[in-house]
Design an enzyme around this catalytic site. Structure first.
Site, PDB file in Angstrom:
ATOM      1  N   ASP A 262      17.359   6.370  59.087  1.00  0.00           N
ATOM      2  CA  ASP A 262      16.494   5.866  60.137  1.00  0.00           C
ATOM      3  C   ASP A 262      15.488   4.842  59.607  1.00  0.00           C
ATOM      4  O   ASP A 262      14.839   5.063  58.570  1.00  0.00           O
ATOM      5  CB  ASP A 262      15.737   7.039  60.775  1.00  0.00           C
ATOM      6  CG  ASP A 262      14.765   6.611  61.839  1.00  0.00           C
ATOM      7  OD1 ASP A 262      15.212   6.148  62.895  1.00  0.00           O
ATOM      8  OD2 ASP A 262      13.544   6.737  61.603  1.00  0.00           O
ATOM      9  N   GLU A 298      19.668   1.894  59.703  1.00  0.00           N
ATOM     10  CA  GLU A 298      18.936   1.210  60.760  1.00  0.00           C
ATOM     11  C   GLU A 298      17.901   0.351  60.046  1.00  0.00           C
ATOM     12  O   GLU A 298      17.082   0.870  59.291  1.00  0.00           O
ATOM     13  CB  GLU A 298      18.232   2.188  61.698  1.00  0.00           C
ATOM     14  CG  GLU A 298      17.477   1.448  62.806  1.00  0.00           C
ATOM     15  CD  GLU A 298      16.494   2.318  63.564  1.00  0.00           C
ATOM     16  OE1 GLU A 298      16.164   1.958  64.712  1.00  0.00           O
ATOM     17  OE2 GLU A 298      16.046   3.347  63.022  1.00  0.00           O
TER      18      GLU A 298
END
Length: 553
Positions: A262, A298
């Site tokens: 993330d 990400e």
């Protein structure tokens, strides 16, 4: 088959009985272990380590660490915290689960990813309930399931990005054994399973590291969540090992096929090698040497140098390509607020660039961010970009959590977008329920105490104040409150609507498109050797193709 990841901290059962416990607490003057009602004085070692032995410990026993005679905290490397982050940890025998043999993984170029949130995927919101839905996913043509974060977080429900015990799957969804059963069942169906992990911050509630190991954090760097995790300062070696072992743990002990990292643009590290490079090296040399393991980023910075061919020794397989989403979203909705403004000026040209070169922004100035963004990406294979029309962020970060089918009423346009997503060569991602145009929204939800809940409400109000209509109190009153249970209930998928129109029609269209992808697109993907070519028409339509290794296109 039985799997266990060995790590230099946490709890470890001894082969001859009992268990050893190890904690890094460099700011503590002394530490003790509580095993049930028994207090065991810990032995202080060099560099802030404390060790305790419990000859009578058994799987299932509850334990806590006592810091400086008064503060009781869970094990930061706890494998399970059945009462949440404020309660005791539980001793787990990782080798008690018997895995079926024979799973060898799937190559990355075959990936069709289905992202899901365990807590709202089914009415029960458990691993076992999600497991029961696996046959439908396999039958649709999905090849990989991606679970939103599972690390223990505060409260009864949440998205998972506020986890505070990174090694302990949250008890709200079931036991660690139930999670392993879900992964094992997916493998029997030919499905790979990925996990979303968060290494850029700890959640705001239930994190006790500040009390006894403030060296986990550094004021040299700051993130949207405050002081950054210390990946490059004094004592950073132990912090880096904590996160490297966490990644290894999920792949080895839970047999996951990949990780999605993330918001790595919020991971601050000025040292060499960067923590991301070290993660890639260690994971490739370990579990990645045995079978395909997907490593996906990400990264809002579009750092192409972190990406490479699948399985690269020091690179990641792919990055979520927000640029593709933003372009298609602008085409379909006409929205140009916030970051969408960067795409409105030449949306068809930028979309064509995404399809043929990966990123739309490869070093150009972003007006929204006020600086250059991205690196050249045309040299990368199409497998280096995960593309999507929807995901948890792009739905849930809207005030009402609307899905694309709620915003766009032109079914032909939506079907064309679905065809574009599923028939281009990059790995596509579908968000749970997208395949049947689910009527349920996916708003943001969390379960914090009163003070944090108030901060969440105020923060979201400030966030949406840039939109004129949300400045009106009457309009804002219609926005779902993220900290009430009804907001989670609103997000739960209603599987009973699938046979009804238009949902059955949408599901069949996705099934047909995925069959075409499997038959016509996937076999050609490994042969794509270069960036595609694009012909734009004056009406915004375009033709796109890719060069293959035999010279054809």
């Amino acid at each position: 088959m039985h799997f266990q990841h060995d790590m230099p901290f946490g709890a470890r059962l001894r082969p001859d009985g009992g268990a050893g416990f190890r904690l890094w607490a460099p700011a503590a003057r002394r530490a003790a272990l509580w095993l049930g009602d028994e207090r065991i004085e810990a032995r202080a070692g060099p560099h802030g380590w404390y060790d305790a032995e419990a000859p009578g410990a058994r799987p299932g026993d509850l334990y806590r660490w006592e810091i400086d005679g008064d503060l009781l905290v869970p094990d930061p490397a706890s494998r399970f915290n059945p009462q949440g982050p404020h309660g005791p940890s539980q001793l787990v025998d990782p080798r008690a689960f018997a895995w079926e043999a024979g799973w060898r993984g799937r190559p990355w170029h075959e990936a069709v990813i289905h992202e899901l949130h365990v807590g709202s995927y089914t009415p029960d919101g458990t691993y076992a309930a999600a497991e029961a839905r696996l046959p439908a996913l396999a039958g649709l043509g999905i090849t990989a399931v991606q679970l939103m974060p599972l690390a223990t977080f505060p409260g009864r429900y949440g998205w998972g990005y506020d986890g505070v015990l990174p090694f302990a799957p949250d008890a709200a969804y079931g036991s660690p054994e139930a999670l392993k059963s879900l992964v094992d069942a997916a493998h029997r169906r030919g499905l790979a399973v990925m996990l979303d992990v968060v290494y850029n911050h700890f959640g705001p509630e239930g994190n006790y590291l500040h009390a006894y190991a403030p060296q986990f954090f550094t004021e040299r760097h700051h993130t949207p969540w405050g002081a950054a995790i210390n990946f490059d300062g004094e004592h950073s070696r132990t912090v880096r090992e904590f996160f490297v072992h966490n990644a290894l743990y999920w792949l080895e002990e839970f047999n996951f096929d990949g990780l999605r990292f993330d918001a790595v643009h919020a991971i601050c590290d000025d040292s060499t090698p960067h923590i991301l490079t070290e993660l890639a090296r260690r994971l490739r040399a370990g579990p990645g040497a045995q079978r395909p393991r997907y490593l996906v980023l990400e990264n809002a910075a579009n750092q192409a140098h972190l990406l490479g061919a699948p399985g690269g020794a020091e690179t990641f397989d792919a990055q979520w390509n927000d640029d593709f989403h933003h372009c298609v979203h602008v085409v379909l909705t006409g929205e140009h607020d916030g970051y969408y403004a960067d795409y409105a000026h030449d949306v068809h040209g930028l979309l064509a660039r995404c399809l043929t070169e990966g990123f739309a922004y490869q070093g150009e100035e972003s007006a929204h961010e006020g600086r250059a963004r991205g690196e050249p990406s045309a040299h990368l294979p199409p497998t280096a970009f995960v593309v999507f029309l929807q995901n948890h962020d792009q739905i849930g970060n809207r005030a009402y959590g609307e899905r694309l089918a709620h915003l766009v009423k032109n079914e032909d346009a939506l079907f064309a977008a679905a065809a574009l997503l599923l028939l281009q060569p990059s790995p596509p991602l579908l968000f749970m329920g997208e395949e049947w145009a689910a009527s349920q929204p996916f708003p943001y939800f969390c379960d914090f105490g009163p003070e944090l809940a108030r901060s969440v409400r105020e923060g979201r109000r400030r966030e949406f104040a840039r939109f004129v209509r949300f400045r009106d109190d009457a309009v804002w009153a219609t926005v779902p409150d993220p900290v009430v249970p009804e907001t989670l209930d609103r997000a739960r998928l209603r599987w009973e609507e699938i046979p009804q129109p238009p949902h059955a029609r949408w599901l069949e269209r996705h099934r047909e498109l995925l069959a075409v992808r499997r038959r016509e697109i996937v076999p050609r993907i490994p042969r794509i050797t270069g960036a595609g070519s694009t012909i734009l028409s004056e009406h915004g339509a375009f033709t796109v193709g890719w060069r293959l290794s035999d010279g054809s296109a």
